[in-house]
Design a protein around this motif. Structure first.
Motif, PDB file in Angstrom:
ATOM      1  N   ARG A 366     -49.473  26.486-128.296  1.00 20.89           N
ATOM      2  CA  ARG A 366     -50.367  25.371-127.992  1.00 20.89           C
ATOM      3  C   ARG A 366     -51.659  25.905-127.370  1.00 20.89           C
ATOM      4  O   ARG A 366     -52.750  25.503-127.728  1.00 20.89           O
ATOM      5  N   HIS A 367     -51.504  26.873-126.448  1.00 18.90           N
ATOM      6  CA  HIS A 367     -52.707  27.414-125.805  1.00 18.90           C
ATOM      7  C   HIS A 367     -53.551  28.235-126.767  1.00 18.90           C
ATOM      8  O   HIS A 367     -54.759  28.303-126.631  1.00 18.90           O
ATOM      9  N   GLU A 368     -52.899  28.814-127.744  1.00 18.15           N
ATOM     10  CA  GLU A 368     -53.670  29.568-128.748  1.00 18.15           C
ATOM     11  C   GLU A 368     -54.549  28.651-129.604  1.00 18.15           C
ATOM     12  O   GLU A 368     -55.518  29.113-130.203  1.00 18.15           O
ATOM     13  N   GLN A 369     -54.176  27.362-129.638  1.00 12.81           N
ATOM     14  CA  GLN A 369     -55.036  26.399-130.344  1.00 12.81           C
ATOM     15  C   GLN A 369     -56.457  26.401-129.772  1.00 12.81           C
ATOM     16  O   GLN A 369     -57.410  26.118-130.480  1.00 12.81           O
ATOM     17  N   ASN A 370     -56.565  26.714-128.488  1.00 14.78           N
ATOM     18  CA  ASN A 370     -57.892  26.760-127.860  1.00 14.78           C
ATOM     19  C   ASN A 370     -58.809  27.788-128.519  1.00 14.78           C
ATOM     20  O   ASN A 370     -60.009  27.801-128.278  1.00 14.78           O
TER      21      ASN A 370
END
Ligand code: ATP
Ligand code: MG
Length: 395
Positions: A366-370
């Protein structure tokens, strides 16, 4: 005194066509290692054995040292050659050999003769008995022990006569080129050079990738990795070292992702890029120096999250090793002194005080979506600016 070497190798599990490939690869690697030595040599192969013969003056120690770097060799026997000038002369040669090689005469021995030429007047059994007698006459202090001799004296009757009794241990393993190629993630630390060595020892050819983060990592840090690759190439042959500029990716992750997840996300991108280069260069696997629990990014949970980005198998030969065991190997192969030089590697600059030790894959993803906006482009640029350095140990 010695003018040749009999090369021993373990054949277990190497049969039929594989054995042929194994021997071919071994001869090739022996020739490569001998290129680093003074003198001219001939390498010949007969079923089950390989001979290295000196055709000129050579440096014995240098030659042995270089043969010791060839994976697949289990033993190196220094051989004395003598002309066949009758049995009496052979007896004198054998006595001279024993005297030179064993100044202390306090051991048991056995003669093991072999005729590969049946026109020799004595058969193997007769040779064993007669030569044993000649030795006992010359050195009455010695004793024969046919079951468990301290010295097994081999006498092979060929065109010439070969005498040998000593075996210097080789590195074992399988010859480079007998087992495909893999991409080593090589940092400046202690572990990854050892990991590369261990996989290469199974016959795998090695290329390497280093993630460089200038100006956070210095040119000296890069030179250190080149030096390490050079030391490893002593065993592996030439290494194509890919230097990837990782700075912008690292800064972007730093800007967009939680800092306690920085290392793990960074490691995922390293693996992705390494795999991309591996696939373009016919590498069939990746190699890392990871070992369970060594640091936060090497807990079982972290390894699982890192591994998730790869489709190629990841070889982690140090996975169950303690640091001391890894240090032992690095000292043995000569990389330790370089590895402990104090230059920053790219991970130490950005490490968080309390990195996650049990990352959750879904949260990480999810954080890699950033990173969606720019990461593809940054990875492409990193790949486009790949600097390839061919590294080779030249003695
Ligand atoms: P090493 O002693 O090999 O540097 P380490 O104990 O420092 O290992 P990490 O920094 O977590 O461990 O790295 C784990 C593995 O990831 C390394 O063994 C290496 O294979 C790879 N790696 C780490 N940093 C780099 C880098 N800058 N370039 C290439 N590979 C790297
Ligand atoms: Mg490291």
């Amino acid at each position: 005194m010695f003018t040749a070497f009999l090369i021993k190798y373990a054949e277990i599990g190497v049969k039929g066509k594989n054995r042929y490939l194994f021997e071919e690869a071994l001869v090739k690697q022996i020739k490569n290692a001998l290129k680093r030595c003074e003198g001219r040599f001939e390498v010949t192969r007969t079923p089950g054995r390989i001979y290295v013969e000196a055709l000129s003056e050579f440096d014995y120690d240098e030659t042995v040292d270089n043969l010791k770097t060839v994976f697949g060799i289990s033993g190196i026997c220094p051989v004395v050659h003598v002309e066949d000038e009758g049995f009496e002369k052979l007896g004198q040669d054998i006595v001279k050999y024993m005297d030179n090689v064993y100044p202390e005469k306090n051991f048991t021995f056995k003669v093991q003769a072999r005729r590969s030429r049946k026109n020799y007047p004595l058969n193997s059994m007769e040779l064993n008995v007669e030569l044993g007698g000649v030795i006992l006459d010359a050195f009455p202090e010695l004793k024969v022990d046919v079951h468990n001799p301290d010295v097994l004296l081999n006498v092979e009757i060929r065109e010439k006569i070969y005498i040998y009794s000593e075996t210097i241990p080789g590195p074992g393993g399988m010859p480079i080129g007998s087992n495909g190629k893999a991409m080593l993630l090589l940092s400046g630390g202690i572990d990854s050079p050892v990991a590369g060595y261990m996989i290469a020892k199974r016959g795998v050819k090695i290329d390497a990738v280093y993630f460089h983060a200038p100006p956070y990592t210095s040119d000296r840090a890069k030179q250190k990795v080149i030096d390490l690759a050079k030391q490893v190439s002593r065993y592996t042959g030439p290494i194509y070292l890919h230097v990837i500029n990782f700075t912008d990716i690292q800064l972007y992750i730093y800007e967009k992702c939680p800092h306690d997840e920085l290392t793990i996300i960074m490691r995922r991108y390293m693996m992705k890029i390494a795999e991309h280069i591996a696939k373009e260069t016919e590498c069939l696997g990746l190699i890392t120096g990871e070992s369970i629990g060594q640091v936060a990014s090497q807990t079982v949970q972290s390894l699982a999250v890192t591994n998730e980005v790869c489709t190629l198998p990841v070889f982690r030969p140090l996975i169950g090793f303690d640091k001391m065991e890894i240090v032992d190997v690095s000292e043995k192969i000569g990389t330790y002194e370089t590895s402990i030089l104090p230059y920053e590697d790219c991970c130490t600059i950005f490490v968080a005080k309390h990195p996650v030790t049990k990352p959750n894959l879904n949260i990480i993803k999810r954080h890699e979506q950033n990173l969606n906006e720019k990461i593809e482009e940054l990875m492409q640029t990193a790949l486009d600016t790949d600097e390839v350095i061919v590294v080779n140990y030249e003695g």
